[in-house]
Design a protein around this motif. Structure first.
Motif: not given
Length: 97
Positions: A43-49
């Motif tokens: 589980c993790a934060w998305n790095i795409s904007d």
């Protein structure tokens, strides 16, 4: 094996540093140790904007559909879902691999 993917989108105006979000992330991060049915857990934060991107993701696997059901019904999972319901929406996909 069953892959369980979940993509979360924070509600309008909710930021990653919101205390509810921080607590929700901590709840999900703890699931790996709390739920024996899990065979893999990420589980993790998305790095795409990119505008179509979701904010947070869960990628996990379980042995079969019975294990998936036990995972979904586990009290720790249910508690985490209840937290996220306050500040996000999500989509899921469950598929065999």
């Amino acid at each position: 094996m069953i892959r369980h993917l979940v993509l979360f989108k924070l509600n309008e105006g909710v930021r990653r540093d919101d205390p509810r979000v921080i607590a929700g992330v901590e709840a999900f991060e703890a699931l790996e140790q709390a739920i024996p049915e899990l065979r893999s857990w990420e589980c993790a934060w998305n790095i795409s904007d990119r505008p179509i991107a979701y904010d947070y993701a869960i990628n996990c696997s379980v042995e079969d559909t019975a294990a998936l059901q036990r995972y979904l019904e586990h009290p720790a999972h249910q508690a985490g879902v209840a937290q996220w319901r306050e500040f996000a929406t999500w989509v899921i996909a469950d598929y065999p691999f």
